[in-house]
Design a protein around this motif. Structure first.
Motif, PDB file in Angstrom:
ATOM      1  N   GLN A   1     -14.497  -3.714   4.025  1.00 29.82           N
ATOM      2  CA  GLN A   1     -15.323  -4.400   5.015  1.00 29.82           C
ATOM      3  C   GLN A   1     -14.468  -5.224   5.971  1.00 29.82           C
ATOM      4  N   MET A   2     -13.454  -5.897   5.465  1.00 27.22           N
ATOM      5  CA  MET A   2     -12.561  -6.675   6.326  1.00 27.22           C
ATOM      6  C   MET A   2     -11.783  -5.759   7.263  1.00 27.22           C
ATOM      7  N   LYS A   3     -11.416  -4.581   6.780  1.00 31.22           N
ATOM      8  CA  LYS A   3     -10.694  -3.618   7.616  1.00 31.22           C
ATOM      9  C   LYS A   3     -11.585  -3.121   8.756  1.00 31.22           C
ATOM     10  N   ARG A   4     -12.847  -2.796   8.442  1.00 36.30           N
ATOM     11  CA  ARG A   4     -13.783  -2.351   9.481  1.00 36.30           C
ATOM     12  C   ARG A   4     -14.033  -3.461  10.504  1.00 36.30           C
ATOM     13  N   GLN A   5     -14.153  -4.700  10.033  1.00 35.46           N
ATOM     14  CA  GLN A   5     -14.390  -5.814  10.937  1.00 35.46           C
ATOM     15  C   GLN A   5     -13.193  -6.032  11.863  1.00 35.46           C
ATOM     16  N   LYS A   6     -11.994  -5.888  11.339  1.00 33.22           N
ATOM     17  CA  LYS A   6     -10.798  -6.046  12.152  1.00 33.22           C
ATOM     18  C   LYS A   6     -10.717  -4.949  13.214  1.00 33.22           C
ATOM     19  N   GLU A   7     -11.030  -3.701  12.842  1.00 40.60           N
ATOM     20  CA  GLU A   7     -11.029  -2.600  13.807  1.00 40.60           C
ATOM     21  C   GLU A   7     -12.077  -2.827  14.896  1.00 40.60           C
ATOM     22  N   HIS A   8     -13.248  -3.341  14.515  1.00 37.53           N
ATOM     23  CA  HIS A   8     -14.304  -3.612  15.483  1.00 37.53           C
ATOM     24  C   HIS A   8     -13.861  -4.691  16.469  1.00 37.53           C
ATOM     25  N   GLN A   9     -13.220  -5.735  15.980  1.00 37.18           N
ATOM     26  CA  GLN A   9     -12.719  -6.788  16.860  1.00 37.18           C
ATOM     27  C   GLN A   9     -11.664  -6.246  17.831  1.00 37.18           C
ATOM     28  N   GLN A  10     -10.817  -5.329  17.354  1.00 40.24           N
ATOM     29  CA  GLN A  10      -9.816  -4.726  18.239  1.00 40.24           C
ATOM     30  C   GLN A  10     -10.474  -3.877  19.314  1.00 40.24           C
ATOM     31  N   ARG A  11     -11.522  -3.126  18.938  1.00 39.29           N
ATOM     32  CA  ARG A  11     -12.238  -2.327  19.929  1.00 39.29           C
ATOM     33  C   ARG A  11     -12.893  -3.222  20.975  1.00 39.29           C
ATOM     34  N   LEU A  12     -13.488  -4.335  20.535  1.00 37.20           N
ATOM     35  CA  LEU A  12     -14.144  -5.240  21.477  1.00 37.20           C
ATOM     36  C   LEU A  12     -13.144  -5.907  22.408  1.00 37.20           C
ATOM     37  N   SER A  13     -11.971  -6.220  21.899  1.00 36.59           N
ATOM     38  CA  SER A  13     -10.982  -6.870  22.759  1.00 36.59           C
ATOM     39  C   SER A  13     -10.362  -5.880  23.744  1.00 36.59           C
ATOM     40  N   GLY A  14     -10.437  -4.593  23.456  1.00 34.96           N
ATOM     41  CA  GLY A  14      -9.860  -3.585  24.332  1.00 34.96           C
ATOM     42  C   GLY A  14     -10.837  -2.992  25.330  1.00 34.96           C
ATOM     43  N   LEU A  15     -12.036  -3.559  25.437  1.00 28.32           N
ATOM     44  CA  LEU A  15     -13.021  -3.029  26.380  1.00 28.32           C
ATOM     45  C   LEU A  15     -12.590  -3.271  27.817  1.00 28.32           C
ATOM     46  N   GLN A  16     -12.948  -2.295  28.674  1.00 28.64           N
ATOM     47  CA  GLN A  16     -12.624  -2.401  30.092  1.00 28.64           C
ATOM     48  C   GLN A  16     -13.836  -2.014  30.916  1.00 28.64           C
ATOM     49  N   LYS A  17     -13.823  -2.412  32.146  1.00 31.65           N
ATOM     50  CA  LYS A  17     -14.888  -2.035  33.064  1.00 31.65           C
ATOM     51  C   LYS A  17     -14.880  -0.511  33.212  1.00 31.65           C
ATOM     52  N   GLY A  18     -16.045   0.107  33.125  1.00 32.10           N
ATOM     53  CA  GLY A  18     -16.159   1.557  33.259  1.00 32.10           C
ATOM     54  C   GLY A  18     -16.226   2.292  31.932  1.00 32.10           C
ATOM     55  N   ASP A  19     -15.969   1.614  30.810  1.00 29.80           N
ATOM     56  CA  ASP A  19     -16.056   2.262  29.495  1.00 29.80           C
ATOM     57  C   ASP A  19     -17.509   2.559  29.140  1.00 29.80           C
ATOM     58  N   GLN A  20     -17.724   3.690  28.493  1.00 28.58           N
ATOM     59  CA  GLN A  20     -19.039   4.029  27.948  1.00 28.58           C
ATOM     60  C   GLN A  20     -19.105   3.446  26.540  1.00 28.58           C
ATOM     61  N   VAL A  21     -20.178   2.708  26.244  1.00 24.58           N
ATOM     62  CA  VAL A  21     -20.321   2.072  24.938  1.00 24.58           C
ATOM     63  C   VAL A  21     -21.687   2.368  24.352  1.00 24.58           C
ATOM     64  N   VAL A  22     -21.776   2.189  23.042  1.00 23.76           N
ATOM     65  CA  VAL A  22     -23.047   2.290  22.329  1.00 23.76           C
ATOM     66  C   VAL A  22     -23.339   0.916  21.765  1.00 23.76           C
ATOM     67  N   THR A  23     -24.534   0.395  22.043  1.00 26.23           N
ATOM     68  CA  THR A  23     -24.904  -0.910  21.508  1.00 26.23           C
ATOM     69  C   THR A  23     -25.370  -0.753  20.065  1.00 26.23           C
ATOM     70  N   ALA A  24     -25.553  -1.878  19.397  1.00 27.53           N
ATOM     71  CA  ALA A  24     -26.039  -1.848  18.019  1.00 27.53           C
ATOM     72  C   ALA A  24     -27.438  -1.239  17.951  1.00 27.53           C
ATOM     73  N   GLY A  25     -28.186  -1.298  19.047  1.00 32.61           N
ATOM     74  CA  GLY A  25     -29.522  -0.711  19.095  1.00 32.61           C
ATOM     75  C   GLY A  25     -29.518   0.773  19.420  1.00 32.61           C
ATOM     76  N   GLY A  26     -28.342   1.335  19.699  1.00 31.98           N
ATOM     77  CA  GLY A  26     -28.241   2.763  19.962  1.00 31.98           C
ATOM     78  C   GLY A  26     -28.299   3.139  21.430  1.00 31.98           C
ATOM     79  N   ILE A  27     -28.231   2.178  22.309  1.00 33.15           N
ATOM     80  CA  ILE A  27     -28.282   2.462  23.742  1.00 33.15           C
ATOM     81  C   ILE A  27     -26.882   2.782  24.244  1.00 33.15           C
ATOM     82  N   VAL A  28     -26.762   3.910  24.960  1.00 33.50           N
ATOM     83  CA  VAL A  28     -25.487   4.300  25.556  1.00 33.50           C
ATOM     84  C   VAL A  28     -25.494   3.827  27.004  1.00 33.50           C
TER      85      VAL A  28
END
Length: 107
Positions: free
Chosen positions: A39-66
């Motif tokens: 769980q700590m490993k998944r949380q760390k990977e998620h934080q890295q993904r969030l810190s690497g976001l850029q304008k123009g990226d396609q994302v999926v929200t927790a609610g499933g919206i792309v």
């Protein structure tokens, strides 16, 4: 006869105290490696993904919206669901970044 049984019981040594706690320690180690560490490993990977976001990226929200990121903030992101349709979302609710070559990104 009773004195013989009580003598035998008295001569039987009780196990050391640390052996009584050994199952608890073993369960704690198993709990750590099977539940907490992944769980700590998944949380760390998620934080890295969030810190690497850029304008123009396609994302999926927790609610499933792309959606596509239009603007980034420390706590919020502006997402474009369709041309001209924008919503503001909390940055931590973004679930995953959609690869640019996937079918969802082409819709």
């Amino acid at each position: 006869m009773i004195s013989l049984l009580s003598a035998a019981a008295a001569s039987a040594a009780s196990p050391p105290a640390y052996l009584q706690f050994l199952p608890l320690v073993a369960m704690a180690v198993i709990f750590y490696f099977l539940i907490l560490r992944p769980q700590m490993k998944r949380q760390k990977e998620h934080q890295q993904r969030l810190s690497g976001l850029q304008k123009g990226d396609q994302v999926v929200t927790a609610g499933g919206i792309v959606a596509k990121i239009v603007r980034l903030d420390d706590h919020y992101v502006d997402l474009e669901l369709a041309p001209g349709v924008r919503v503001k979302a909390v940055r931590s609710t973004l679930g995953d970044v959609v690869p640019q070559g996937s079918a969802a990104a082409n819709d």
